[in-house]
Scaffold this motif. Sequence first.
Motif, PDB file in Angstrom:
ATOM      1  N   SER A 152       0.844  -1.179  -0.052  1.00 42.95           N
ATOM      2  CA  SER A 152      -0.038   0.027  -0.018  1.00 42.95           C
ATOM      3  C   SER A 152       0.720   1.346  -0.262  1.00 42.95           C
ATOM      4  O   SER A 152       0.236   2.413  -0.267  1.00 42.95           O
ATOM      5  CB  SER A 152      -0.886   0.138   1.433  1.00 42.95           C
ATOM      6  OG  SER A 152      -1.653  -1.089   1.027  1.00 42.95           O
ATOM      7  N   ILE A 153       2.126   1.042   0.122  1.00 41.46           N
ATOM      8  CA  ILE A 153       2.941   2.386   0.058  1.00 41.46           C
ATOM      9  C   ILE A 153       3.934   2.292  -1.247  1.00 41.46           C
ATOM     10  O   ILE A 153       4.503   1.305  -1.479  1.00 41.46           O
ATOM     11  CB  ILE A 153       3.853   2.349   1.374  1.00 41.46           C
ATOM     12  CG1 ILE A 153       2.989   2.584   2.941  1.00 41.46           C
ATOM     13  CG2 ILE A 153       4.925   3.733   1.447  1.00 41.46           C
ATOM     14  CD1 ILE A 153       3.874   2.565   3.997  1.00 41.46           C
ATOM     15  N   SER A 162       3.556   8.027  -1.122  1.00 40.56           N
ATOM     16  CA  SER A 162       2.318   7.849  -1.280  1.00 40.56           C
ATOM     17  C   SER A 162       1.592   6.729  -0.704  1.00 40.56           C
ATOM     18  O   SER A 162       2.544   5.462  -0.490  1.00 40.56           O
ATOM     19  CB  SER A 162       1.721   8.153  -2.703  1.00 40.56           C
ATOM     20  OG  SER A 162       2.442   7.032  -3.546  1.00 40.56           O
ATOM     21  N   MET A 163       0.134   6.692  -0.242  1.00 43.41           N
ATOM     22  CA  MET A 163      -0.177   5.468   0.221  1.00 43.41           C
ATOM     23  C   MET A 163      -1.558   5.296  -0.393  1.00 43.41           C
ATOM     24  O   MET A 163      -2.409   6.045  -0.587  1.00 43.41           O
ATOM     25  CB  MET A 163      -0.691   5.560   1.702  1.00 43.41           C
ATOM     26  CG  MET A 163      -1.050   4.508   2.299  1.00 43.41           C
ATOM     27  SD  MET A 163      -0.443   4.559   4.117  1.00 43.41           S
ATOM     28  CE  MET A 163      -1.975   5.672   4.790  1.00 43.41           C
ATOM     29  N   ARG A 164      -1.925   4.092  -1.001  1.00 46.43           N
ATOM     30  CA  ARG A 164      -2.883   3.745  -1.708  1.00 46.43           C
ATOM     31  C   ARG A 164      -3.104   4.508  -2.846  1.00 46.43           C
ATOM     32  O   ARG A 164      -4.242   5.029  -3.367  1.00 46.43           O
ATOM     33  CB  ARG A 164      -4.079   3.578  -0.906  1.00 46.43           C
ATOM     34  CG  ARG A 164      -3.943   2.567   0.313  1.00 46.43           C
ATOM     35  CD  ARG A 164      -5.181   2.030   0.940  1.00 46.43           C
ATOM     36  NE  ARG A 164      -5.695   3.459   1.526  1.00 46.43           N
ATOM     37  CZ  ARG A 164      -7.021   3.381   2.195  1.00 46.43           C
ATOM     38  NH1 ARG A 164      -7.797   2.248   2.337  1.00 46.43           N
ATOM     39  NH2 ARG A 164      -7.344   4.645   2.687  1.00 46.43           N
ATOM     40  N   GLY A 165      -2.158   5.181  -3.448  1.00 49.01           N
ATOM     41  CA  GLY A 165      -2.216   6.016  -4.529  1.00 49.01           C
ATOM     42  C   GLY A 165      -2.348   7.543  -4.247  1.00 49.01           C
ATOM     43  O   GLY A 165      -2.245   8.445  -4.871  1.00 49.01           O
ATOM     44  N   SER A 166      -2.440   7.758  -2.923  1.00 45.97           N
ATOM     45  CA  SER A 166      -2.726   9.389  -2.750  1.00 45.97           C
ATOM     46  C   SER A 166      -1.337   9.723  -2.128  1.00 45.97           C
ATOM     47  O   SER A 166      -0.711   9.377  -1.215  1.00 45.97           O
ATOM     48  CB  SER A 166      -3.934   9.387  -1.491  1.00 45.97           C
ATOM     49  OG  SER A 166      -4.030  10.660  -1.094  1.00 45.97           O
ATOM     50  N   SER A 199       7.890  -0.936  14.475  1.00 41.36           N
ATOM     51  CA  SER A 199       6.863  -1.015  13.698  1.00 41.36           C
ATOM     52  C   SER A 199       6.372  -0.040  12.985  1.00 41.36           C
ATOM     53  O   SER A 199       6.788   1.173  13.232  1.00 41.36           O
ATOM     54  CB  SER A 199       5.912  -1.726  14.427  1.00 41.36           C
ATOM     55  OG  SER A 199       5.267  -0.591  15.521  1.00 41.36           O
ATOM     56  N   VAL A 200       5.524  -0.241  11.918  1.00 38.79           N
ATOM     57  CA  VAL A 200       5.065   0.869  11.149  1.00 38.79           C
ATOM     58  C   VAL A 200       3.431   0.619  11.089  1.00 38.79           C
ATOM     59  O   VAL A 200       2.979  -0.625  10.747  1.00 38.79           O
ATOM     60  CB  VAL A 200       5.571   0.580   9.781  1.00 38.79           C
ATOM     61  CG1 VAL A 200       4.956   1.754   8.695  1.00 38.79           C
ATOM     62  CG2 VAL A 200       7.108   1.060   9.656  1.00 38.79           C
ATOM     63  N   GLU A 201       2.746   1.689  11.324  1.00 40.26           N
ATOM     64  CA  GLU A 201       1.092   1.858  11.381  1.00 40.26           C
ATOM     65  C   GLU A 201       0.742   2.461  10.247  1.00 40.26           C
ATOM     66  O   GLU A 201       1.332   3.710   9.959  1.00 40.26           O
ATOM     67  CB  GLU A 201       0.681   2.251  12.577  1.00 40.26           C
ATOM     68  CG  GLU A 201       1.104   1.473  13.787  1.00 40.26           C
ATOM     69  CD  GLU A 201       0.647   2.162  15.416  1.00 40.26           C
ATOM     70  OE1 GLU A 201       0.795   1.531  16.173  1.00 40.26           O
ATOM     71  OE2 GLU A 201       0.373   3.414  15.142  1.00 40.26           O
ATOM     72  N   LEU A 202      -0.035   1.842   9.676  1.00 38.76           N
ATOM     73  CA  LEU A 202      -0.618   2.391   8.372  1.00 38.76           C
ATOM     74  C   LEU A 202      -2.238   2.768   8.816  1.00 38.76           C
ATOM     75  O   LEU A 202      -2.930   1.803   8.779  1.00 38.76           O
ATOM     76  CB  LEU A 202      -0.613   1.427   6.985  1.00 38.76           C
ATOM     77  CG  LEU A 202       0.876   0.933   6.591  1.00 38.76           C
ATOM     78  CD1 LEU A 202       0.687   0.511   5.221  1.00 38.76           C
ATOM     79  CD2 LEU A 202       1.868   2.369   6.387  1.00 38.76           C
TER      80      LEU A 202
END
Length: 489
Positions: A152-153, A162-166, A199-202
């Motif tokens: 997603s990144i 960008s995340m999920r294209g944004s 950790s990484v939180e989306l």
Amino acid sequence: MYRYWVILFFVIGFYSQAQDYTISGQLLDKDEEKALEFASVSLLKASDSTVVKGAITDFDGNFELKSVSGAFILRVDYLGYELFFKSINIENSNLNLEKLYLSQDGQTLDEVSIVAAKELFKTEIDKRTYDVENNILSQGATATELLSTLPSIQVDEEGNISMRGSGNVLIYINGRPTNMSSEEMESVLSQFPSNSIKSVELITNPSSKYDSQGVGGIINLVLKKDERLGVNGQLNTSIGTRDKYQGGFNLNYGTEKINFYTSYNYQFRSLFQKSESLRQTSLPGFSPNLDQDFDTQADNQSHLFRAGLDYDVNDKVVLGVYGQYNRSSRDRIRVYNQRNLNQDFLLDSLFQRTLDENQVSENIEVGTTATIELDTMGQNLYASFSYANNVQRRIESFEQFFFDENLIEDPTRFQDQIYGRPQKNDLIVAQLDYTLPLGENTTLETGVKSTLAYNRPEQFFDQLDLETQNYVRNDTITNEYPFDEEIHA
């Protein structure tokens, strides 16, 4: 007419850049043909087996590695399966490996030790958390490179995230917003050691306690903090080819009431870039061919120091203070050769342009937190206050020489320019959150928050006057843009 010439040159030049390609494929279980999700895919140089790129497969077992060309070794790691290697060569087109099958690693053991391990990822109603502490790709890499491996990144060639294209994404560190612009954040993340990240939180569906600007989502980096009793610590160091070094330590002292933690990380990365392009135009009055090349060397350094203290007042109240200092620098030299060629590809003129860039950024953040459990049913209060200051000094110097078709310099067309982009930002955040569980699947969150941001970006452009030998400021592109924002919600 000049405008169309520039546009045409730009468009043609865009398509004439050196081409990079994409490797893609799907991982499947050899016996059951089921998709293998969240497997680690690494791309190693065929010459010395150093890691070049990395990715994690998605829910359907698909993976994709972008911007590559040359000879490589593809390596696949997945728990319970045999290591998979495949030699590949990328030359003139994208490579789709289609379906790759992994065999289960079945071994008969005399004795079995079971060790509990964290989940690779955890999905909640508003976010997805990836545990990257034990990810092989987090060793010796940067935060930007680590983020690019997560589903997603996306991270483009300029470092934009960008995340999920944004691209409308906010970057948080330990649940707190950063006070840096997107350009500064890209610079810091590219020098931020990935082995300091736990950790990484989306956060794809931010609740009301997060800033409204991140409509595209929030990426929260959770940094490591040891809470074991007694004195303990860890030293780490890594060395990479072509002048890449990293080292640091984590130190912790814990008692039943107090936990003190501190860490330091240093990173030096030398980066090299070469480019060649040929642009052509049919506009009259101009040389029909532009042959351009440039060489770049950039030395990036960063220092990250963190310290904090947690104090357990009693079983229900925990107070904390913390501080963080980050200093990053970049020295970059790029030499351009721009050759204007006639229709027979003979030299009309030559521009030789040298860019010398020096950039230093310093970021300081201090804050305090308080966590209060109001009962044993999950009702609690969380309060935090933080102040952050960020200062950037960035100077780009340009020298340009002009030579005619006989390679004789024309000193009247010499140019000496200075482009500066200093910035200063201050950010104050105060927040109080209240959480009340209403049932097994329902929770009420409410609170108050104040965000005070004071930004002072500037830019100036000076050019040397050849007659007076003094620099003259160009007021048409020199500006200051004070921007203050106060949000209470």
